[in-house]
Design a protein around this motif. Structure first.
Motif, mmCIF file in Angstrom:
data_model
loop_
_atom_site.group_PDB
_atom_site.id
_atom_site.type_symbol
_atom_site.label_atom_id
_atom_site.label_comp_id
_atom_site.label_asym_id
_atom_site.label_seq_id
_atom_site.Cartn_x
_atom_site.Cartn_y
_atom_site.Cartn_z
ATOM 1 N N ASP A 165 -11.915 -0.119 15.066
ATOM 2 C CA ASP A 165 -11.864 1.192 14.422
ATOM 3 C C ASP A 165 -10.519 1.865 14.681
ATOM 4 O O ASP A 165 -9.953 2.525 13.793
ATOM 5 C CB ASP A 165 -12.997 2.090 14.935
ATOM 6 N N ASP A 166 -10.003 1.704 15.905
ATOM 7 C CA ASP A 166 -8.670 2.248 16.214
ATOM 8 C C ASP A 166 -7.618 1.610 15.308
ATOM 9 O O ASP A 166 -6.738 2.293 14.767
ATOM 10 C CB ASP A 166 -8.301 1.982 17.679
ATOM 11 N N VAL A 167 -7.694 0.293 15.154
ATOM 12 C CA VAL A 167 -6.740 -0.425 14.300
ATOM 13 C C VAL A 167 -6.872 0.052 12.857
ATOM 14 O O VAL A 167 -5.865 0.289 12.172
ATOM 15 C CB VAL A 167 -6.963 -1.950 14.387
ATOM 16 N N LYS A 168 -8.115 0.208 12.392
ATOM 17 C CA LYS A 168 -8.341 0.651 11.021
ATOM 18 C C LYS A 168 -7.714 2.013 10.760
ATOM 19 O O LYS A 168 -7.069 2.231 9.727
ATOM 20 C CB LYS A 168 -9.841 0.702 10.734
ATOM 21 N N LEU A 215 -0.070 -4.143 14.410
ATOM 22 C CA LEU A 215 -1.499 -3.871 14.241
ATOM 23 C C LEU A 215 -2.278 -5.165 13.975
ATOM 24 O O LEU A 215 -3.414 -5.318 14.445
ATOM 25 C CB LEU A 215 -1.722 -2.886 13.092
ATOM 26 N N SER A 216 -1.677 -6.093 13.244
ATOM 27 C CA SER A 216 -2.335 -7.393 13.016
ATOM 28 C C SER A 216 -2.493 -8.151 14.331
ATOM 29 O O SER A 216 -3.538 -8.772 14.580
ATOM 30 C CB SER A 216 -1.525 -8.230 12.018
ATOM 31 N N GLN A 217 -1.479 -8.085 15.183
ATOM 32 C CA GLN A 217 -1.569 -8.728 16.500
ATOM 33 C C GLN A 217 -2.666 -8.069 17.341
ATOM 34 O O GLN A 217 -3.441 -8.758 18.023
ATOM 35 C CB GLN A 217 -0.229 -8.639 17.218
ATOM 36 N N LEU A 218 -2.735 -6.750 17.300
ATOM 37 C CA LEU A 218 -3.778 -6.036 18.038
ATOM 38 C C LEU A 218 -5.160 -6.430 17.547
ATOM 39 O O LEU A 218 -6.081 -6.649 18.348
ATOM 40 C CB LEU A 218 -3.583 -4.526 17.880
ATOM 41 N N SER A 219 -5.312 -6.541 16.237
ATOM 42 C CA SER A 219 -6.603 -6.926 15.668
ATOM 43 C C SER A 219 -7.023 -8.313 16.149
ATOM 44 O O SER A 219 -8.187 -8.545 16.498
ATOM 45 C CB SER A 219 -6.525 -6.897 14.137
ATOM 46 N N ASP A 220 -6.074 -9.244 16.194
ATOM 47 C CA ASP A 220 -6.382 -10.611 16.649
ATOM 48 C C ASP A 220 -6.783 -10.625 18.123
ATOM 49 O O ASP A 220 -7.702 -11.360 18.521
ATOM 50 C CB ASP A 220 -5.174 -11.520 16.426
ATOM 51 N N VAL A 221 -6.098 -9.814 18.936
ATOM 52 C CA VAL A 221 -6.428 -9.767 20.371
ATOM 53 C C VAL A 221 -7.802 -9.137 20.574
ATOM 54 O O VAL A 221 -8.627 -9.636 21.357
ATOM 55 C CB VAL A 221 -5.344 -8.978 21.140
ATOM 56 N N ILE A 222 -8.080 -8.049 19.868
ATOM 57 C CA ILE A 222 -9.364 -7.343 20.015
ATOM 58 C C ILE A 222 -10.529 -8.216 19.561
ATOM 59 O O ILE A 222 -11.597 -8.225 20.184
ATOM 60 C CB ILE A 222 -9.331 -6.022 19.218
ATOM 61 N N SER A 223 -10.320 -9.002 18.507
ATOM 62 C CA SER A 223 -11.394 -9.859 17.989
ATOM 63 C C SER A 223 -11.536 -11.160 18.760
ATOM 64 O O SER A 223 -12.488 -11.918 18.522
ATOM 65 C CB SER A 223 -11.135 -10.166 16.510
#
Length: 384
Positions: free
Chosen positions: A266-269, A222-230
Motif C-alpha cells: 500500500d505504501d508503494v502504491k 519503487l519497483s525494487q521496493l515492491s519486489d523486496v516487500i513481496s
C-alpha cells in the motif's frame, strides 16, 4: 525576471521568492542585489546548478544542499560567486555567498563543494549512482528559450498565468460553463497545493522543472521496493526508502524519518500514484505557464489544451445516462455512504486526430462502442 514575494534574510538583506534568467531559476534565498546583477553560469548545455538531497531514515536525516555558480550580467566583468544553501528539507539552516572569484577559481570552488557532498566529480554527475550517507544529485530540466522577463509559473493564482495588473484582461468569450471548467482544471496553485499535501517538496524541485530521468529513477526504486516487500528479491526497505526520498524530495518537517519507511505494498502504491501525479502536473505546468498577459488567460489556457470541449445540454441522451449512472451505480465499499454526488455539467471532449483513430480501430460500428468510467484527481485533468 520573475519577482513574486519579498522577504528578508536574518542579516536584513531583502530577497525575492523567484527570479529566472535565461530559463534558469536563481535560488530563492539569494540576496536581491545578486539577482539583479548575476545569473547562473552556463557553458553550452552545462548548467552550473546542483540540487543535492540526502535521506537516511535510520539516522533521521532528510536534508538538502544547493550550489549555484553565479556569473555577472555584465560581459567581461570577470565577477563570479558560488552560492550555497543547506538545511532540513523545507527549512533553511545556512546560507553562504563565496567570492568574488575569477571564472577558474569559481569553478574549482563549485567542484570542490560538489565532490565533498557526493564523493563524485561534477563532470561525472549524470552517471553518479546512489551512495548511502552521501548527497544524491537530482537532475532538473531547464527552459533555455525563455528570457528573464518570463515567469517560472510559480505563484500564479486562478488560471495558469495572471495578465498584467496595469490593464484589465480581455473579456473571455467562452461559454460560462466552459469558462468555469477551464478555471477549475488549469489552476496551477491548486496543482502545487495538491502535490504539497501528498508530501512532495515543490520548493526543492519546482513542478515543471523535473527531468524525466528523475521520475524514472523514482519509479525504478519503487519497483525494487515492491519486489523486496513481496519476497521476490532480497534487499533492505530502509536503504531503498532512503534512495527514493533522496531522488524525490519530500518535506516531512521535523518528524522522525523512521515513520516514513516504505514497508508495505500500500505504501508503494501511494508513492506510485504520487509519481503519476507528478508526471501529469509537471506536464500541465509546462503547458500552461508563461501565458501572454495580452490575452485572456482562460481562453489562452483552453487553446493550449488542444482539445475541443463542449458543454452538453441537460436533456442530451448521453448526459442523462451519465447522471443516471452516477446516481444509481455507486459501489458498496462504504466510501459512498456518507455523501451523495450531483453532476453539475457534462462535457464532450474531442482531441485532435482522435475521431480518425477511433474509426480506424473499428470504433465506427455501434456494436463496438464501450463506456470507460475513469476517476482521477483534479490536478491530473490537463495531462489527461
Amino acid at each position: 525576471m520573475s519577482k513574486i514575494k519579498k522577504q528578508k534574510t536574518e542579516a536584513g538583506e531583502e530577497i525575492s521568492r523567484q527570479a529566472v534568467k535565461f530559463g534558469i531559476p536563481l535560488d530563492d534565498s539569494i540576496p536581491q542585489k545578486f539577482k539583479d546583477s548575476h545569473h547562473v553560469y552556463r557553458a553550452g548545455s552545462d548548467i552550473w546548478d546542483a540540487k543535492l538531497n540526502q535521506t537516511n531514515t535510520v539516522m533521521n536525516n532528510n536534508k538538502y544542499y544547493f550550489i549555484q555558480l553565479l556569473e555577472s550580467d555584465k560581459p567581461d566583468s570577470g565577477s563570479y560567486y558560488v552560492w550555497t544553501r543547506w538545511g532540513r528539507v523545507g527549512h533553511v539552516a545556512g546560507l553562504n555567498m563565496a567570492g568574488p572569484f575569477n571564472k577558474e577559481l569559481a569553478m574549482k570552488e563549485f567542484e570542490s563543494k560538489f565532490r565533498s557532498k557526493t564523493s563524485g566529480s561534477w563532470a561525472d554527475r549524470d552517471s553518479l549512482g546512489h551512495i548511502p550517507n552521501k548527497y544524491h544529485y537530482i537532475k532538473a530540466s531547464y527552459d533555455f528559450d525563455k528570457d528573464d522577463k518570463k515567469s517560472s509559473g510559480e505563484g500564479s493564482s486562478g488560471v495558469a498565468a495572471k495578465p498584467s495588473q496595469t490593464q484589465p484582461p480581455p473579456a473571455c468569450k467562452l461559454e460560462p460553463g466552459l469558462q468555469n471548467l477551464i478555471k477549475l482544471v488549469c489552476n496551477i496553485d491548486d496543482m502545487t497545493k495538491h502535490m504539497t499535501e501528498i508530501g512532495y517538496d515543490n520548493k526543492k524541485l519546482p513542478l515543471g522543472k523535473l527531468a524525466p530521468a528523475t521520475i524514472e529513477e523514482g519509479q525504478r526504486v519503487l519497483s525494487q521496493l515492491s519486489d523486496v516487500i513481496s519476497g521476490k528479491a532480497k534487499g533492505n526497505v530502509c536503504s531503498l526508502s532512503d534512495h527514493f526520498y533522496s531522488v524525490i524530495p519530500h518535506d516531512f518537517g521535523f518528524q522522525n524519518m523512521s515513520a516514513f519507511v516504505i514497508r508495505t505494498e500500500d505504501d508503494v502504491k501511494r508513492k506510485r500514484e504520487m509519481l503519476e501525479s507528478l508526471v501529469e502536473v509537471s506536464f500541465a505546468i509546462r503547458l500552461l505557464a508563461d501565458l501572454s498577459p495580452a490575452s485572456d488567460p482562460v481562453t489562452a489556457s483552453y487553446s493550449r489544451l488542444g482539445c475541443h470541449l463542449e458543454r452538453m445540454e441537460p436533456d442530451d441522451t448521453v448526459a442523462e445516462m451519465i447522471r443516471r449512472c452516477v446516481a444509481t451505480t455507486a459501489g458498496c465499499t462504504g466510501g459512498h455512504t456518507h455523501y451523495t454526488l450531483a453532476v453539475e455539467d457534462v462535457f464532450s471532449a474531442r482531441r485532435a486526430g482522435e475521431a480518425d483513430r477511433f474509426r480506424a480501430g473499428g470504433g465506427g460500428r455501434p456494436s463496438n462502442h464501450k463506456l470507460l468510467w475513469h476517476g482521477s484527481r483534479l490536478p491530473n485533468s490537463v495531462g489527461i
